[in-house]
Design an enzyme around this catalytic site. Structure first.
Site, mmCIF file in Angstrom:
data_model
loop_
_atom_site.group_PDB
_atom_site.id
_atom_site.type_symbol
_atom_site.label_atom_id
_atom_site.label_comp_id
_atom_site.label_asym_id
_atom_site.label_seq_id
_atom_site.Cartn_x
_atom_site.Cartn_y
_atom_site.Cartn_z
ATOM 1 C CE1 TYR A 32 -15.120 0.292 -7.529
ATOM 2 C CE2 TYR A 32 -15.130 -1.445 -9.107
ATOM 3 C CZ TYR A 32 -15.565 -0.185 -8.424
ATOM 4 O OH TYR A 32 -16.622 0.453 -9.305
ATOM 5 C CB THR A 70 -0.861 0.187 1.243
ATOM 6 O OG1 THR A 70 -1.798 -1.036 1.105
ATOM 7 C CG2 THR A 70 -1.977 1.176 1.315
ATOM 8 C CB SER A 71 3.750 2.586 2.191
ATOM 9 O OG SER A 71 3.132 2.214 3.265
ATOM 10 C CE LYS A 74 0.528 -4.014 6.388
ATOM 11 N NZ LYS A 74 1.167 -3.141 5.318
ATOM 12 C CE1 TYR A 115 -2.131 -4.681 4.191
ATOM 13 C CE2 TYR A 115 -1.283 -4.261 2.154
ATOM 14 C CZ TYR A 115 -1.796 -3.843 3.218
ATOM 15 O OH TYR A 115 -1.711 -2.626 3.267
ATOM 16 N NE ARG A 136 -5.425 2.401 1.169
ATOM 17 C CZ ARG A 136 -4.543 3.307 0.896
ATOM 18 N NH1 ARG A 136 -3.971 3.789 1.825
ATOM 19 N NH2 ARG A 136 -4.438 3.960 -0.113
ATOM 20 C CB ILE A 180 4.160 -5.146 7.343
ATOM 21 C CG1 ILE A 180 4.349 -6.443 7.461
ATOM 22 C CG2 ILE A 180 4.565 -4.392 5.895
ATOM 23 C CD1 ILE A 180 3.987 -7.549 6.619
#
Length: 309
Positions: free
Chosen positions: A117, A54-55, A172, A143, A148, A214
């Site tokens: 989504y 994501t980052s 995660k 993950y 999100r 993380i």
């Protein structure tokens, strides 16, 4: 379980820093800056490196760009710490391709996000992750970030995957539901690798048997994030708890806007990168930038840039 997966469970512990993807002002990937960020992490004791999570703004990168970022990272790391690239996508074919590429380049594991989504149901999520896991001989870290993706990977679905896919070795959890993360270890096994992706839960997850974190905050303060885990592992619970609270204000300010906007702003202020996000993402408001700037000063950072706040 295959020996390599047992070994991975022993090695993939601690602070795995989810690096931002640095861009130049023309939005091209800045591979030189990426190499510098990796050296910054390793020098400060980070236990592992992840990219294109994501980052790392993966949805703003093409598949080829994601591979370029992964290749640059694995060459720079050169086996000094574990490498765990994010290979998940909303598109299963892309996920399969990127995960196979991660295996070919020698990654220690692949982190595969719950598809976002589309909001698949639980059986569809099971089918997706089993297909990915069966396609490679590589440890997989699922993950789960429902805030999100729009869907939560339920514990019983994850437990089914762990039972059926020996290379799914961890998750995660960017999940604020602490009851949920407790049940992950109950039903997936106490040796299952549970990583916190919620900054204020990094310490509490260690207390229930988590493998580490993380955490986006590691981009800015890698040493203290790693030291918190080291203190816990060495039995210095007071130090670990103190670091948890020391990091809290920084954790809070780095999530005043959507990740990684505040993190990139902070790294820009520290002179580590150009503070550039690919549209439609953008920097935080001037008010948030000022708060980030002041917080960095309080944390003793060498703040070089102010962005004309």
């Amino acid at each position: 379980m295959k020996g390599k997966y047992v070994e991975a469970k022993e090695r993939l512990r601690g602070s795995i820093a989810p690096l931002v993807t640095p861009f130049k002002r023309n939005y091209e990937i800045d591979l030189d800056k990426q190499r510098e960020l990796i050296e910054f992490q390793i020098t400060n004791g980070t236990h592992g490196i992840s990219v294109t999570g994501t980052s790392g703004e993966p949805s703003s990168l093409t598949v080829d760009e994601r591979i370029t970022v992964m290749e640059n990272a694995v060459k720079t790391i050169d086996g000094r710490v574990p490498f765990v690239p994010g290979t998940g996508s909303v598109n299963q074919a892309e996920t399969l391709h990127l995960t196979k590429v991660a295996q070919e380049m020698g990654a220690d594991a692949a982190m595969v996000i719950v598809p976002y989504y589309n909001k698949p149901n639980q059986q569809a999520l099971y089918n997706h992750f089993k297909t990915v896991a069966d396609s490679v001989d590589l440890p997989i870290i699922v993950y789960n970030i429902p805030g999100r993706t729009g869907v939560n990977l339920e514990v019983n679905t994850l437990a089914r995957l762990v039972e059926d896919c020996p290379n799914i070795i961890g998750v995660k959890e960017s999940n604020k539901d602490f009851e949920h993360v407790n049940r992950v270890l109950l039903y997936c096994g106490r040796d299952f690798l549970l990583y916190s992706g919620i900054e204020l839960l990094c310490y509490p997850m260690l207390a229930i048997g988590g493998a580490g974190s993380i955490s986006a905050t590691a981009n800015v303060e890698p040493k203290k994030v790693a030291e918190m885990h080291n203190a816990w592992e060495s039995g210095n619970l007071e130090k670990a708890q103190n670091l948890h609270f020391e990091l809290m204000k920084l954790n809070d300010v780095l999530f005043k806007d959507t990740n990684p906007a505040p993190v990139k702003a902070a790294l820009g202020m520290m002179g580590k990168i150009e503070p550039v996000l690919r549209p439609p993402m953008g920097l935080p408001s001037k008010e948030v930038l000022k708060e980030i700037h002041q917080t960095l000063i309080e944390y003793g950072k060498d703040v070089q840039n102010t962005f004309d706040m």
